[in-house]
Design a protein around this motif. Structure first.
Motif: not given
Length: 117
Positions: A31-49
């Protein structure tokens, strides 16, 4: 690892929300070393950081949320938070928690954030 998000909802523009993501089953060193966080996916678009801890410690924010959103973590609880202030209607989306050694390979089910104008 199972990721469970919470904290989404409906808020007026200018308001605040705090999202939580709990990573069940992750050992502390991972948990301490991996990448973790939040993303969102606007309609019709790629998931974004939106905001992440890259490689465990470095914070990375999308330009659109810098100064308004803050990512934080509680390692003992295996939980990552996203404090979202000064919310705008364009922040409306489903927010996903992602976790992985670099790019995410595990995802939560998402939590809806709706910002009313």
């Amino acid at each position: 690892v199972r990721l469970v998000e919470s904290g989404g909802g409906l808020v007026q523009a200018g308001g605040s929300l705090r999202l939580s993501c709990k990573a069940s089953g992750a050992i502390l060193s991972v948990f301490n070393s991996y990448t973790i966080g939040w993303y969102r996916q606007p309609l019709g678009k790629e998931r974004e950081l939106v905001a992440i801890f890259s490689g465990g410690s470095k914070t990375v924010y999308a330009d659109s949320v810098k100064g308004r959103f803050t990512i934080s973590r509680d390692n003992t609880r295996r939980t990552v938070y996203l404090q979202m202030d000064s919310l705008k209607p364009e922040d409306t989306d489903i927010y996903y928690c992602g976790f992985g050694p670099s790019a995410p390979d595990s995802w939560g089910q998402g939590t809806q954030v709706t910002v009313a104008s």
